[in-house]
Design a protein around this motif. Structure first.
Motif, PDB file in Angstrom:
ATOM      1  N   PRO A   1      62.833 -24.853 -18.530  1.00 21.58           N
ATOM      2  CA  PRO A   1      61.651 -24.400 -17.425  1.00 21.58           C
ATOM      3  C   PRO A   1      60.777 -23.224 -17.711  1.00 21.58           C
ATOM      4  O   PRO A   1      62.309 -22.078 -17.936  1.00 21.58           O
ATOM      5  CB  PRO A   1      61.784 -24.787 -15.972  1.00 21.58           C
ATOM      6  N   MET A   2      60.115 -22.638 -17.202  1.00 13.84           N
ATOM      7  CA  MET A   2      59.145 -20.759 -16.966  1.00 13.84           C
ATOM      8  C   MET A   2      59.122 -20.899 -15.377  1.00 13.84           C
ATOM      9  O   MET A   2      59.241 -19.377 -15.619  1.00 13.84           O
ATOM     10  CB  MET A   2      58.467 -21.037 -17.587  1.00 13.84           C
ATOM     11  N   GLY A   3      60.166 -21.856 -14.803  1.00 12.92           N
ATOM     12  CA  GLY A   3      59.944 -20.664 -13.021  1.00 12.92           C
ATOM     13  C   GLY A   3      60.845 -21.780 -12.588  1.00 12.92           C
ATOM     14  O   GLY A   3      61.880 -22.567 -13.216  1.00 12.92           O
ATOM     15  N   ASN A   4      61.481 -21.613 -11.617  1.00 12.07           N
ATOM     16  CA  ASN A   4      62.671 -22.279 -10.860  1.00 12.07           C
ATOM     17  C   ASN A   4      62.068 -23.525 -10.343  1.00 12.07           C
ATOM     18  O   ASN A   4      60.955 -23.876  -9.748  1.00 12.07           O
ATOM     19  CB  ASN A   4      62.826 -22.026  -9.785  1.00 12.07           C
ATOM     20  N   ASN A   5      62.885 -25.179 -10.621  1.00  4.02           N
ATOM     21  CA  ASN A   5      62.303 -25.968 -10.326  1.00  4.02           C
ATOM     22  C   ASN A   5      60.761 -26.349 -10.413  1.00  4.02           C
ATOM     23  O   ASN A   5      59.704 -27.293 -10.436  1.00  4.02           O
ATOM     24  CB  ASN A   5      61.872 -26.256  -8.832  1.00  4.02           C
ATOM     25  N   GLU A   6      60.609 -26.417 -12.265  1.00  6.86           N
ATOM     26  CA  GLU A   6      59.560 -26.566 -12.624  1.00  6.86           C
ATOM     27  C   GLU A   6      59.209 -28.392 -13.359  1.00  6.86           C
ATOM     28  O   GLU A   6      60.370 -28.771 -13.825  1.00  6.86           O
ATOM     29  CB  GLU A   6      59.290 -26.207 -14.126  1.00  6.86           C
ATOM     30  N   VAL A   7      58.065 -28.785 -12.749  1.00  6.58           N
ATOM     31  CA  VAL A   7      57.683 -29.356 -12.836  1.00  6.58           C
ATOM     32  C   VAL A   7      56.227 -29.692 -13.517  1.00  6.58           C
ATOM     33  O   VAL A   7      55.618 -28.913 -13.627  1.00  6.58           O
ATOM     34  CB  VAL A   7      57.354 -30.813 -11.480  1.00  6.58           C
TER      35      VAL A   7
ATOM     36  N   GLY B   1      50.021 -36.622  -7.269  1.00  6.31           N
ATOM     37  CA  GLY B   1      50.808 -35.857  -7.651  1.00  6.31           C
ATOM     38  C   GLY B   1      51.375 -34.538  -7.497  1.00  6.31           C
ATOM     39  O   GLY B   1      53.305 -34.054  -7.313  1.00  6.31           O
ATOM     40  N   VAL B   2      51.140 -33.687  -7.079  1.00  4.33           N
ATOM     41  CA  VAL B   2      51.043 -32.766  -6.488  1.00  4.33           C
ATOM     42  C   VAL B   2      51.713 -32.263  -5.265  1.00  4.33           C
ATOM     43  O   VAL B   2      52.420 -32.488  -4.869  1.00  4.33           O
ATOM     44  CB  VAL B   2      50.336 -31.492  -7.214  1.00  4.33           C
ATOM     45  N   SER B   3      51.041 -33.456  -4.398  1.00  6.82           N
ATOM     46  CA  SER B   3      51.481 -33.488  -3.130  1.00  6.82           C
ATOM     47  C   SER B   3      52.738 -34.182  -3.012  1.00  6.82           C
ATOM     48  O   SER B   3      53.337 -33.597  -2.193  1.00  6.82           O
ATOM     49  CB  SER B   3      50.415 -34.967  -2.222  1.00  6.82           C
ATOM     50  N   ASN B   4      53.708 -34.746  -4.114  1.00  3.05           N
ATOM     51  CA  ASN B   4      54.666 -35.588  -4.119  1.00  3.05           C
ATOM     52  C   ASN B   4      55.468 -34.614  -4.425  1.00  3.05           C
ATOM     53  O   ASN B   4      56.620 -34.169  -4.002  1.00  3.05           O
ATOM     54  CB  ASN B   4      54.614 -36.042  -4.978  1.00  3.05           C
ATOM     55  N   VAL B   5      54.938 -33.330  -5.845  1.00  2.00           N
ATOM     56  CA  VAL B   5      55.997 -32.334  -5.731  1.00  2.00           C
ATOM     57  C   VAL B   5      56.400 -31.700  -4.628  1.00  2.00           C
ATOM     58  O   VAL B   5      57.616 -31.280  -4.508  1.00  2.00           O
ATOM     59  CB  VAL B   5      56.048 -31.512  -6.948  1.00  2.00           C
TER      60      VAL B   5
END
Ligand SMILES: [Zn+2]
Length: 349
Positions: free
Chosen positions: A240-246, A270-274
């Motif tokens: 990942p390039m950041g914390n908790n990357e999805v 999907g963004v809302s879910n993340v």
């Protein structure tokens, strides 16, 4: 044999622990490399013990005060948006601003690119992450796409689109009010250009597209593949390039301007879910970017994709989560292993 290489290595070192009578402690550090661009991330399981130091809880009092103080003269609230935000000339945007649902798109007064628009997402001045609904995000994305189409009609050189979010000051936002910022530029900015070049090189070397190979490989492995919403594949990043990357990768389209209405609805979902997932982990601040390459000018194998990361929580004297490792060495810490993150995130899809 897979063409995607998930490269990792381990090093260990021994130190004498002052809290255990200076007895020997062995630390193991895992180094991972991103299969496309080679960026490094580092995992030391013991960092979990330091997590509270790195990522303290949000301070509810501070957040309330931030919302209250910033709400007094917010230019995105109520009528202020009419009076205090710029408009585009009619040849570019007929009404001056683009409005879809609660979303309002207008020019950034201090642009950092040829076309730099801001999108006010909600009427509400502040939303908890679980309140940033698919409708609010989707209307913002539809406004963004309408602007992309308007720019495309006028300007053949405008080929690189990035739709971005900063939420709260640890993520670099100057305003609390939920909003997006988007850039449409003839030149791809640094990381975007690295993705483009790496996709070209991968295609030349392998004769197939990186992102379709990645999705297929991640589905087969099942370790980091999370879910599919419509044509979007959701997965956690190996390095990942950041914390908790999805990440979300479109099944085939490279151009944000050519996504269907359903595509925009599905990525918003999907963004809302993340974001709801981040809230469950105790996070309040985040960044995301959607990367796009225009039509035929796209590098072979590039797919429209989104990367989303959580940021440091707001609390007094908080410590920024970008230090020399990220800013100057362009490397990242892994606090939650991507494989563990994926497993927990599946429950939110
Ligand atoms: Zn506001």
């Amino acid at each position: 044999m897979s063409k995607i290489r998930f490269e990792s290595s381990r090093t260990d070192l021994t130190l004498l622990d002052p809290f255990k009578d200076f007895s020997e402690e062995v630390h193991i550090v895992e180094i991972r490399k991103d299969p496309l661009v080679g960026d490094v991330s580092v995992y030391n399981p013991r960092l979990k013990d330091k997590v509270k130091f790195f990522f303290g809880d949000s301070d509810a009092g501070l957040v309330d005060k931030l919302i209250e103080d910033s709400g007094k003269d917010c230019i995105f609230c109520g009528d202020m948006i009419e009076k205090s935000t710029p408009r585009y000339p009619a040849y570019l945007v007929a009404e001056g601003r683009i409005r879809i649902g609660e979303a309002v798109l207008f020019p950034n007064l201090f642009p950092i690119g040829k076309y730099h628009a801001v999108i006010r997402l909600s009427k509400d001045h502040f939303l908890k992450l679980s309140e940033i609904s698919p409708k609010i995000i989707g209307d913002g994305f539809r406004a963004a796409q309408q602007f992309v189409k308007a720019v495309y009609r006028q300007d053949h050189s405008a080929s690189c689109v990035a739709v971005n979010a900063n939420y709260l000051f640890p993520a670099g936002a100057t305003l609390v009010h939920p909003h997006l910022q988007m850039l449409i530029t003839p030149t791809a900015y640094s990381y975007h250009e690295r993705l483009n070049q790496a996709c070209r090189a991968y295609y030349q070397e392998n004769g197939s597209g990186y992102y379709s190979d990645l999705v297929e490989e991640e589905k087969n492995l099942g370790l980091r593949y999370v879910a599919k919403t419509g044509k979007w594949h959701w997965l956690t990043a190996f390095s990942p390039m950041g914390n908790n990357e999805v990440c979300a990768v479109h099944d085939g389209e490279n151009d944000f301007g050519a996504l269907t209405v359903a595509d925009l609805t599905d990525i918003a979902m999907g963004v809302s879910n993340v974001l709801a997932f981040y809230e469950s982990l105790g996070h309040l601040s985040f960044n995301y970017s959607i990367f796009s390459a225009r039509g035929e000018s796209s590098p072979k194998g590039f797919h429209c994709l989104l990367k989303i990361i959580s940021r440091q929580n707001p609390y007094p004297n908080y410590r920024n989560d970008d230090y020399f490792l990220q800013k100057l060495l362009h490397s990242e810490l892994i606090i939650n292993l991507p494989e563990v993150l994926a497993s927990a995130l599946r429950g939110f899809f």
